[in-house]
Motif scaffolding. Structure first.
Motif, PDB file in Angstrom:
ATOM      1  N   GLU A  13     -55.610  40.413  74.267  1.00  0.00           N
ATOM      2  CA  GLU A  13     -54.886  41.460  73.553  1.00  0.00           C
ATOM      3  C   GLU A  13     -53.690  40.869  72.798  1.00  0.00           C
ATOM      4  O   GLU A  13     -53.501  41.128  71.609  1.00  0.00           O
ATOM      5  CB  GLU A  13     -54.420  42.505  74.581  1.00  0.00           C
ATOM      6  CG  GLU A  13     -53.527  43.601  74.052  1.00  0.00           C
ATOM      7  CD  GLU A  13     -54.296  44.681  73.328  1.00  0.00           C
ATOM      8  OE1 GLU A  13     -55.543  44.668  73.424  1.00  0.00           O
ATOM      9  OE2 GLU A  13     -53.666  45.512  72.672  1.00  0.00           O
ATOM     10  N   ALA A  14     -52.905  40.059  73.509  1.00  0.00           N
ATOM     11  CA  ALA A  14     -51.754  39.426  72.853  1.00  0.00           C
ATOM     12  C   ALA A  14     -52.230  38.439  71.797  1.00  0.00           C
ATOM     13  O   ALA A  14     -51.586  38.286  70.760  1.00  0.00           O
ATOM     14  CB  ALA A  14     -50.876  38.722  73.886  1.00  0.00           C
ATOM     15  N   ALA A  15     -53.355  37.787  72.051  1.00  0.00           N
ATOM     16  CA  ALA A  15     -53.885  36.834  71.082  1.00  0.00           C
ATOM     17  C   ALA A  15     -54.231  37.553  69.782  1.00  0.00           C
ATOM     18  O   ALA A  15     -53.870  37.120  68.695  1.00  0.00           O
ATOM     19  CB  ALA A  15     -55.126  36.142  71.643  1.00  0.00           C
ATOM     20  N   ARG A  16     -54.903  38.703  69.906  1.00  0.00           N
ATOM     21  CA  ARG A  16     -55.294  39.457  68.724  1.00  0.00           C
ATOM     22  C   ARG A  16     -54.054  39.956  67.984  1.00  0.00           C
ATOM     23  O   ARG A  16     -53.962  39.872  66.767  1.00  0.00           O
ATOM     24  CB  ARG A  16     -56.162  40.643  69.147  1.00  0.00           C
ATOM     25  CG  ARG A  16     -57.025  41.194  68.031  1.00  0.00           C
ATOM     26  CD  ARG A  16     -58.111  42.078  68.592  1.00  0.00           C
ATOM     27  NE  ARG A  16     -57.648  43.440  68.814  1.00  0.00           N
ATOM     28  CZ  ARG A  16     -57.607  44.367  67.851  1.00  0.00           C
ATOM     29  NH1 ARG A  16     -57.967  44.061  66.635  1.00  0.00           N
ATOM     30  NH2 ARG A  16     -57.182  45.562  68.114  1.00  0.00           N
ATOM     31  N   TYR A  17     -53.100  40.457  68.762  1.00  0.00           N
ATOM     32  CA  TYR A  17     -51.855  40.941  68.155  1.00  0.00           C
ATOM     33  C   TYR A  17     -51.154  39.804  67.416  1.00  0.00           C
ATOM     34  O   TYR A  17     -50.522  40.012  66.388  1.00  0.00           O
ATOM     35  CB  TYR A  17     -50.953  41.519  69.241  1.00  0.00           C
ATOM     36  CG  TYR A  17     -49.782  42.291  68.709  1.00  0.00           C
ATOM     37  CD1 TYR A  17     -49.936  43.629  68.359  1.00  0.00           C
ATOM     38  CD2 TYR A  17     -48.538  41.704  68.555  1.00  0.00           C
ATOM     39  CE1 TYR A  17     -48.872  44.358  67.869  1.00  0.00           C
ATOM     40  CE2 TYR A  17     -47.467  42.432  68.069  1.00  0.00           C
ATOM     41  CZ  TYR A  17     -47.636  43.750  67.721  1.00  0.00           C
ATOM     42  OH  TYR A  17     -46.589  44.471  67.234  1.00  0.00           O
ATOM     43  N   GLY A  18     -51.270  38.604  67.966  1.00  0.00           N
ATOM     44  CA  GLY A  18     -50.613  37.452  67.350  1.00  0.00           C
ATOM     45  C   GLY A  18     -51.396  36.874  66.187  1.00  0.00           C
ATOM     46  O   GLY A  18     -51.043  35.826  65.666  1.00  0.00           O
ATOM     47  N   GLY A  19     -52.489  37.535  65.778  1.00  0.00           N
ATOM     48  CA  GLY A  19     -53.202  37.093  64.584  1.00  0.00           C
ATOM     49  C   GLY A  19     -54.329  36.120  64.873  1.00  0.00           C
ATOM     50  O   GLY A  19     -54.846  35.486  63.956  1.00  0.00           O
ATOM     51  N   ILE A  20     -54.709  35.971  66.131  1.00  0.00           N
ATOM     52  CA  ILE A  20     -55.817  35.079  66.453  1.00  0.00           C
ATOM     53  C   ILE A  20     -57.117  35.864  66.362  1.00  0.00           C
ATOM     54  O   ILE A  20     -57.204  36.984  66.872  1.00  0.00           O
ATOM     55  CB  ILE A  20     -55.646  34.486  67.867  1.00  0.00           C
ATOM     56  CG1 ILE A  20     -54.461  33.519  67.869  1.00  0.00           C
ATOM     57  CG2 ILE A  20     -56.916  33.779  68.316  1.00  0.00           C
ATOM     58  CD1 ILE A  20     -54.123  32.960  69.221  1.00  0.00           C
ATOM     59  N   ASN A  21     -58.110  35.280  65.707  1.00  0.00           N
ATOM     60  CA  ASN A  21     -59.431  35.907  65.622  1.00  0.00           C
ATOM     61  C   ASN A  21     -60.159  35.619  66.932  1.00  0.00           C
ATOM     62  O   ASN A  21     -60.799  34.581  67.089  1.00  0.00           O
ATOM     63  CB  ASN A  21     -60.194  35.361  64.419  1.00  0.00           C
ATOM     64  CG  ASN A  21     -61.495  36.103  64.205  1.00  0.00           C
ATOM     65  OD1 ASN A  21     -62.056  36.657  65.146  1.00  0.00           O
ATOM     66  ND2 ASN A  21     -61.963  36.114  62.981  1.00  0.00           N
TER      67      ASN A  21
END
Lengths: 496, 351
Positions: free
Chosen positions: B229-237
């Protein structure tokens, strides 16, 4: 409770705390986050065993080692996060854990008791509705009824108003007063001073695990005096100087969403100008989350357009909106903002790990990452042993500072924050507010999505109110009052 | 009464001590079985040790066995870091073996053949791993189940291959024709089976460590695994990271198969792997998903395997004990991992 002490490792969460509630009395338990309120109540409710001290119920020392003990001793607790089974009905939730008659659920008996409690305190609920269909306020009511149903003589409410609209708060307060009038003892935990002053008969203030003071007449004590007890020094709200808003830096035009959980947006339009703070008020669950997620690129809208700094957003992805100059602070620090199991430095560089600041041709620059994190830790006074500390080990206030630092370090043109100070102590909240005002003075447009009206009124130049996925009105700070916002929040007033 | 309580922090020495503790507990637990089989416990462990690590030849044999488990261990460690639950290293290994054997059977200069074998094997393993990853990313199919079941599919496909169209016409056994002699991996020490692939495995571990710790891909894998979730929020695909991880993991497992074909068996048969893919899970867990830890963990398991055969011959304890030790070691490690996050506290009933 007498002389309660509880330590976690080297941290003394409670030290020699005395607390008493008489039948028919509403006791306010005040304190900043981390002052030990929740620990104390968990000791009382049997979740933790105290290291020292004893609990006396009606004068008798009582050992409480589990929530079952607490219920048997007549203590009921309404937690901040409800403990309900969403797919069962109201009545079924009430009957969980209650022995029935010869192996069968005592439905008739349950209905009678429910109706009785409803009549006594004005806490009416439809017994056959599934909990998932109840509003947050009704779920809270069910939690209270559940405690009464089990014969609670002492009711503990942990921050009960955080999830309610102003009008619902009034309903809750009158129910609580009625219960107290019939001889129930109530412990009301809060850090909202005006509520404590309006409701409670007496007040105990905790600070760093100690009793910092007691207030015998909260109604006639000033908020300032109580705030001083809570944090040990005087708190002055930051002054919001005037500013001249410039060009719009973020516009939404007819944004509608679907295909996501929660309330969808239905044609939301708004504009934030440079040097302006726009507040988004509303009872939780009226589309604020979807709004924040659309703006931060987490979900794509079905219809509508959005521009950031004059450029239209073509693809709604976190990377795209960030590249256009948007800074974002999520509602949920721990699950959306940070990676709790990794070093703090990793979380602080996460959104920009692919940029030349922190990597080169796919190779990380560990020294640059470390230096960046160290610089921000210093600049924002983030209390932690160092950049390699596990992010999850930090307190809420320090985490929020870290998230703020990671966005502001790159001079965003627009900043979107949800619940910026939820769960933070007064000092940390104050720090965050000052940073927002600094950014505003520098010409950054800020959107603050929040449920705390007092905070929005202090901070914002304009406040828009959301109701059922729409913006139902926007008030200038001069015209906005809690009462008017409250009316809009319940959908009672049309366009203001 | 005892109660589990969350630890505020984990002491640093724990990371090293835990696997050792788990191994010690395993050996103690398994000594009961040895005693039941009617052999001396110390004597049996003694034989195991001498046969696996006692002299230089024994050590080379253990290393040859460790090599495929280093690869599968790395494959699992990388995948688990991203929380891509790749239980399919076994099937990916077999696919790698088949592909490399196919390439190795084509006449061409030796070095080129070896290189192409490695590429083909890695590609085959990656292709197999891509299946459960795609199913998960696209349709939310549970990757544990799909990657596990795919092992059987590939195993039986391989059986069908060597029983049918690919059967060695010279020997008549259900084994594939051998690869070209020039494609056999060079032996490094005369008189042993220590082949080039072992060195490649030993070099792969630090390379994968570097990838995880020092590259943006590794960063994205770590962050995605810890908090998608944090990864996606941080712009990681996140989906792309999962697919890349699967490719990398499958390629590593495929290389395990390449090593077995090019360095040990020189052909493919249905029992080319005694479960190296599954052992990779034990290896990765013992290593706590650290690529550098994979090497000693794989050597430990390899030593148990080689040692168990010798012990069986010397003392009559069935060689199956090696499987029991592996399984117990995994369970012991999982229990031990609990203590990184929790500690046991006595809840005083007397108070």
């Amino acid at each position: 409770m007498r002389g309660i002490t509880k330590s976690f490792g080297a941290v003394k969460a409670n030290e020699a705390v005395d607390l008493s509630v008489a039948p028919g009395e509403i006791l306010g338990l005040l304190g900043e986050n981390g002052a030990g309120k929740t620990t104390l109540m968990n000791v009382l409710f049997g979740a933790y065993a105290p290291d020292a001290g004893e609990i006396l119920i009606q004068g008798r020392p009582t050992r409480i080692t589990s929530s079952a003990d607490a219920l048997a001793a007549g203590i009921g607790m309404v937690h901040q996060h409800f403990h309900l089974a969403p797919r069962l009905t109201v009545l079924e939730n009430l009957l969980i854990g209650i022995p029935g008659k010869s192996g069968r659920i005592d439905r008739a008996g349950g209905l009678t008791r429910l109706a009785e409690i409803g009549r006594q305190h004005g806490l009416t609920l439809d017994p056959d509705v599934p909990v998932s269909a109840l509003s947050v306020g009704e779920q809270q009511r069910l939690e209270i009824v559940k405690a009464l149903f089990r014969g609670a003589k002492l009711l503990i409410l942990d921050e009960p108003t955080a999830v309610l609209a102003p009008s619902e708060v009034d309903g809750l307060f009158s129910a609580l007063r009625s219960m107290a009038a019939q001889g129930l003892g109530i412990i009301f935990i809060s850090h909202k001073l005006n509520e404590v002053r309006a409701l409670t008969h007496r007040c105990t203030v905790l600070r760093h695990g100690h009793v910092a003071g007691r207030v015998d007449d909260p109604a006639n004590t000033t908020s300032a005096a109580m705030a001083q007890l809570m944090c040990g020094h005087e708190i002055v709200p930051p002054a919001r100087g005037s500013s001249t808003p410039g060009e719009p830096v973020l516009t939404l035009d007819g944004i509608s969403t679907s295909k996501h959980s929660g309330t969808a947006l239905r044609g939301v339009s708004l504009a934030v100008r440079a040097g302006e703070i726009l507040g988004i008020a509303g009872v939780s669950g009226n589309g604020q989350r979807a709004l924040a997620e659309v703006i931060s690129g987490m979900i794509s809208p079905e219809a509508g357009r959005m521009t950031i700094a004059g450029k239209q957003v073509a693809r709604f992805t976190p990377r795209e909106v960030q590249a256009l100059g948007l800074g974002r602070i999520p509602e949920d620090r721990m699950t959306t903002g940070l990676v709790t199991n990794l070093p703090l430095a990793d979380s602080m560089v996460l959104p920009r790990i692919g940029t030349s600041a922190f990597s080169n041709k796919g190779l990380l620059k560990p020294d640059a990452i470390r230096a960046f994190a160290e610089a921000q830790i210093k600049a924002y006074d983030i209390r932690c042993p160092g950049p390699m500390t596990r992010a999850g080990a930090l307190s809420g206030g320090n985490l929020q500072k870290a998230l703020l630092a990671r966005e502001l370090a790159f001079d965003p043109k627009v900043l979107v924050v949800s619940q910026p100070t939820r769960g933070l102590d007064i000092g940390a909240a104050r720090f965050i507010h000052e940073k927002f005002l600094d950014m505003r003075a520098k010409g950054c447009g800020i959107v603050v999505i929040g449920e705390d009206l007092e905070e929005l009124l202090v901070l914002c130049d304009r406040i828009a109110v959301m109701y059922e996925g729409r913006i139902v009105g926007t008030l200038d700070s001069g015209a906005a009052t809690v009462a008017r916002l409250g009316l809009l929040m319940t959908g009672a007033e049309g366009k203001a | 009464m005892f109660r589990l309580e969350a630890r505020p922090s984990t002491p640093a020495w724990f990371n090293l001590a835990l696997p050792l503790l788990a191994i010690a507990a395993t050996l103690v637990l398994c000594s009961g079985l040895i005693a039941l089989a009617g052999a001396g416990v110390l004597e049996s462990y003694g034989v195991m040790f001498t046969a696996s690590l006692g002299d230089s030849y024994a050590i080379t044999e253990t290393l040859v066995r460790a090599a495929p488990m280093i690869f599968t261990g790395l494959a699992v460690a990388v995948a688990f870091r991203a929380k891509f639950w790749n239980i399919g290293a076994e099937g990916q290994l077999l696919a790698g073996a088949v592909a490399s054997c196919f390439v190795g059977a084509i006449p061409m200069p030796g070095p080129l053949a070896m290189l192409l074998m490695a590429i083909a094997g890695a590609a085959a393993g990656a292709a197999v791993a891509l299946i459960p990853a795609t199913l998960r990313v696209r349709f939310k199919v549970d990757d544990v189940v799909s990657s596990l079941l795919l092992n059987s599919v590939i195993y039986y496909a391989l059986m069908a291959l060597v029983e049918g169209p690919w059967k060695d016409s010279f020997s008549g056994y259900p084994i594939s024709p051998p690869i070209e002699d020039s494609a056999n991996f060079p032996v490094l020490i005369e008189g042993t089976r220590l082949h080039l692939g072992v060195v490649v495995a030993l070099v792969a571990a630090p390379l994968i460590w570097f990838l995880i710790v020092r590259t943006t891909l590794g960063f994205r894998i770590r962050v995605t695994g810890e908090n998608p979730e944090a990864a996606r929020y941080g712009g990681i695909n996140v989906q792309r990271v999962l697919l890349s991880t699967a490719l990398l993991s499958g390629a590593l497992a495929g290389l395990a198969g390449v090593g077995e074909v090019g360095g040990v068996h020189f052909q493919v048969m249905s029992d080319i792997s005694p479960g190296y893919g599954y052992s990779g899970i034990v290896v990765a867990m013992l290593a706590r998903l650290n690529p550098l830890g994979v090497v000693p963990a794989a050597i430990f398991l390899a030593a148990v395997m080689t040692g168990a055969e010798a012990m069986s011959r010397a003392t009559g304890v069935p060689a199956f004990l090696s499987d029991v030790i592996q399984g117990t070691a995994l369970l012991a490690m999982l229990v031990a991992l609990l203590f990184t996050a929790y500690r046991i506290r006595r809840v005083g009933a007397a108070k």
